[in-house]
Design an enzyme around this catalytic site. Structure first.
Site, PDB file in Angstrom:
ATOM      1  N   ASN A  91      48.129  37.042  34.843  1.00 45.24           N
ATOM      2  CA  ASN A  91      48.910  37.238  35.290  1.00 45.24           C
ATOM      3  C   ASN A  91      49.562  36.330  37.005  1.00 45.24           C
ATOM      4  OD1 ASN A  91      50.124  37.950  32.181  1.00 45.24           O
ATOM      5  ND2 ASN A  91      49.705  38.989  32.572  1.00 45.24           N
ATOM      6  N   GLY A  92      48.978  37.100  37.221  1.00 41.76           N
ATOM      7  CA  GLY A  92      49.314  37.001  39.015  1.00 41.76           C
ATOM      8  C   GLY A  92      49.224  35.248  39.407  1.00 41.76           C
ATOM      9  N   GLY A  93      48.046  34.423  37.860  1.00 38.72           N
ATOM     10  CA  GLY A  93      47.425  33.140  39.008  1.00 38.72           C
ATOM     11  C   GLY A  93      46.122  33.011  38.115  1.00 38.72           C
ATOM     12  N   VAL A 118      41.552  32.002  38.554  1.00 32.78           N
ATOM     13  CA  VAL A 118      40.380  32.673  39.186  1.00 32.78           C
ATOM     14  C   VAL A 118      39.307  31.472  38.700  1.00 32.78           C
ATOM     15  CG1 VAL A 118      38.701  34.027  39.833  1.00 32.78           C
ATOM     16  CG2 VAL A 118      40.645  35.050  39.299  1.00 32.78           C
ATOM     17  N   ASP A 123      45.562  49.504  39.195  1.00 37.00           N
ATOM     18  CA  ASP A 123      44.914  48.350  38.364  1.00 37.00           C
ATOM     19  C   ASP A 123      43.314  48.510  38.097  1.00 37.00           C
ATOM     20  OD1 ASP A 123      45.826  46.701  36.831  1.00 37.00           O
ATOM     21  OD2 ASP A 123      45.745  44.705  38.285  1.00 37.00           O
ATOM     22  N   LEU A 148      36.971  30.464  36.057  1.00 39.59           N
ATOM     23  CA  LEU A 148      37.120  31.316  35.537  1.00 39.59           C
ATOM     24  C   LEU A 148      37.470  31.993  34.785  1.00 39.59           C
ATOM     25  CD1 LEU A 148      34.742  32.716  38.806  1.00 39.59           C
ATOM     26  CD2 LEU A 148      33.387  31.534  36.978  1.00 39.59           C
ATOM     27  N   GLY A 149      38.804  32.447  34.537  1.00 43.38           N
ATOM     28  CA  GLY A 149      39.944  33.033  33.962  1.00 43.38           C
ATOM     29  C   GLY A 149      41.292  32.710  34.363  1.00 43.38           C
ATOM     30  N   LYS A 187      40.970  33.510  44.199  1.00 39.86           N
ATOM     31  CA  LYS A 187      41.931  33.751  43.026  1.00 39.86           C
ATOM     32  C   LYS A 187      43.256  32.899  43.995  1.00 39.86           C
ATOM     33  CE  LYS A 187      43.627  36.863  41.070  1.00 39.86           C
ATOM     34  NZ  LYS A 187      43.558  39.331  40.516  1.00 39.86           N
TER      35      LYS A 187
HETATM   36  P1  ATP Z   1      45.777  40.512  34.904  1.00 42.15           P
HETATM   37  O1  ATP Z   1      46.521  38.973  35.531  1.00 42.15           O
HETATM   38  O2  ATP Z   1      46.301  41.173  33.542  1.00 42.15           O
HETATM   39  O3  ATP Z   1      45.715  41.420  36.119  1.00 42.15           O
HETATM   40  P2  ATP Z   1      43.032  39.252  34.720  1.00 42.15           P
HETATM   41  O4  ATP Z   1      42.753  40.770  35.610  1.00 42.15           O
HETATM   42  O5  ATP Z   1      42.291  39.013  34.212  1.00 42.15           O
HETATM   43  O6  ATP Z   1      44.575  39.947  34.507  1.00 42.15           O
HETATM   44  P3  ATP Z   1      42.800  37.733  36.810  1.00 42.15           P
HETATM   45  O7  ATP Z   1      42.435  38.717  37.793  1.00 42.15           O
HETATM   46  O8  ATP Z   1      43.741  36.773  37.744  1.00 42.15           O
HETATM   47  O9  ATP Z   1      43.286  38.321  36.041  1.00 42.15           O
HETATM   48  O10 ATP Z   1      41.132  36.790  36.848  1.00 42.15           O
HETATM   49  C1  ATP Z   1      41.573  36.084  35.836  1.00 42.15           C
HETATM   50  C2  ATP Z   1      39.118  36.646  35.402  1.00 42.15           C
HETATM   51  O11 ATP Z   1      38.867  35.565  35.980  1.00 42.15           O
HETATM   52  C3  ATP Z   1      38.879  38.200  34.881  1.00 42.15           C
HETATM   53  O12 ATP Z   1      39.602  38.362  33.574  1.00 42.15           O
HETATM   54  C4  ATP Z   1      37.325  37.610  35.110  1.00 42.15           C
HETATM   55  O13 ATP Z   1      37.275  37.389  33.911  1.00 42.15           O
HETATM   56  C5  ATP Z   1      37.533  36.249  35.852  1.00 42.15           C
HETATM   57  N1  ATP Z   1      36.947  36.673  37.931  1.00 42.15           N
HETATM   58  C6  ATP Z   1      37.832  37.615  38.187  1.00 42.15           C
HETATM   59  N2  ATP Z   1      37.735  37.533  39.571  1.00 42.15           N
HETATM   60  C7  ATP Z   1      35.967  37.125  39.372  1.00 42.15           C
HETATM   61  C8  ATP Z   1      35.025  36.821  40.441  1.00 42.15           C
HETATM   62  N3  ATP Z   1      35.112  37.945  41.372  1.00 42.15           N
HETATM   63  N4  ATP Z   1      33.353  36.186  39.896  1.00 42.15           N
HETATM   64  C9  ATP Z   1      33.586  36.400  38.864  1.00 42.15           C
HETATM   65  N5  ATP Z   1      34.871  36.599  37.688  1.00 42.15           N
HETATM   66  C10 ATP Z   1      36.406  36.827  38.339  1.00 42.15           C
HETATM   67 MG    MG Z   2      41.911  41.005  37.822  1.00 43.57          MG
END
Ligand code: ATP
Ligand code: MG
Length: 329
Positions: free
Chosen positions: A18-20, A22, A130, A14-15, A37
């Site tokens: 910085n921390g990992g 998803v 955040d 899904l994406g 995640k």
């Molecule tokens: P950062 O690490 O800087 O906080 P981020 O929020 O984009 O950035 P992640 O929290 O790892 O990083 O999430 C990565 C991506 O995964 C998000 O941008 C979002 O699009 C997707 N995502 C996260 N949680 C969900 C979820 N519960 N359902 C659907 N998509 C999700």
């Molecule tokens: Mg996030």
């Protein structure tokens, strides 16, 4: 749910943050679709267990404005956090796909985030820490929910150092070292709302300057994509060339560090961004954003107090059809 990694089938990514990363997964025994995640934590086993314990608070978070939690487990060297899957993804992805978000939708986002923050703080004394478009998620039912809040102090400690790139939603008082309060989240909400309404990060360069430059500087600040600032002394061609040179420099590199510092300095020293000069937004919306972005935290209102703002009250009475909106993309 008794979650075990071997019961989770990977569907797609899904994406990445910085921390990992998803992933969308299926919990095979129950056919439940989840978002998993995966956070890489470089910490002792005792610390990892502590983090896992702290994450259990999420089992008690029940609100329509908060992502639900299925459970977390250790999967060396990672911690896996399983949560509700939101099929329309995060708001940063949405505006990058469809362009600036309709101000009526932005009002609903503001309402949802304020409800979520108020719930977390009033019921659990949790400060989110955040708030940004990538942590505000949407689904095809038109629900808007927040995720990735700071429930675990140990988790925050363990990954804090890698989070330099996300500091751009940080309030002036936080940049200057003050304690986190719910009002810092309100600042981050204000920045996020402008970003959604304009379809670009408010501190990035303005379109009027030089279009050819715009694309490479657009978006959120991240270690791989610095957003140099539009400052008066920097407006010359010379400044531009220098900034271009620093693009893509790694986090350790001097150029990158400078642009983050410049941005932080800008947030502290310059007037806060506004929904104007576009002047196509309702007065109430402008006023709401201005009150989120009061630089003095003593003057800034709390999430609970802002729920009474006329723009939010108005958004609730008009009842904009978010489900219909979400079906358009
Ligand atoms: P950062 O690490 O800087 O906080 P981020 O929020 O984009 O950035 P992640 O929290 O790892 O990083 O999430 C990565 C991506 O995964 C998000 O941008 C979002 O699009 C997707 N995502 C996260 N949680 C969900 C979820 N519960 N359902 C659907 N998509 C999700
Ligand atoms: Mg996030």
């Amino acid at each position: 749910y008794d979650l075990r990694d071997e019961d989770l089938k990977d569907l797609n990514e899904l994406g990445q943050g910085n921390g990992g990363s998803v992933k969308k997964v299926e919990h095979v025994p129950t056919h439940t679709i989840m978002a998993k995640k995966i956070v890489l934590i470089d910490a002792k086993p005792s610390v990892r267990k502590q983090i896992l314990r702290e994450l259990q608070i999420m089992h008690d978070c029940h609100s329509g404005y908060i992502i639900s939690f299925y459970g977390a487990f250790l999967s060396d060297p990672n911690i896996c956090i399983c949560m509700e899957f939101m099929d329309k993804g995060s708001l940063d992805g949405i505006y990058k796909r469809i362009g600036p978000i309709d101000i009526e939708v932005v009002a609903s986002v503001a309402h949802a985030v304020l409800e979520g923050l108020t719930y977390l703080y009033d019921v659990h004394r949790i400060i989110h820490r955040d708030i940004k478009p990538s942590n505000i998620l949407c689904n095809s039912k038109g629900q808007i929910k927040i995720c990735d809040f700071g429930v675990s102090g140990e988790l925050i400690n363990s990954i804090a150092d890698t989070f330099v790139g996300t500091s751009t939603y940080m309030s002036p008082e936080r940049i200057q070292g003050a304690q986190y309060t719910v009002k810092s989240d309100v600042w981050s909400l204000g920045i996020s709302l402008i970003e959604l309404a304009l379809g670009r990060f408010p501190f990035s360069e303005s379109a009027s300057d030089d279009d050819s430059d715009l694309s490479e500087f657009e978006g959120t600040l991240s270690p791989s994509r610095p957003v140099p600032l539009e400052t008066k002394k920097d407006k010359s061609k010379e400044g531009k060339r220098n900034r271009r040179k620093s693009k893509g420099v790694s986090l350790q590199g001097g150029g990158m560090t400078m642009s983050i510092l410049e941005l932080l300095q800008h947030i502290v020293n310059e007037p806060a961004p506004k929904l104007t000069p576009e002047s196509r937004f309702p007065k109430m919306a402008e006023d709401f954003v201005n009150s989120c972005l009061l630089k003095d935290p003593d003057q800034r209102r709390t999430p609970k107090d802002l729920l009474n703002h006329e723009w939010i009250a108005h958004a609730q009475t008009t009842n904009f059809d978010l489900e219909a909106w979400a079906s358009t993309f």
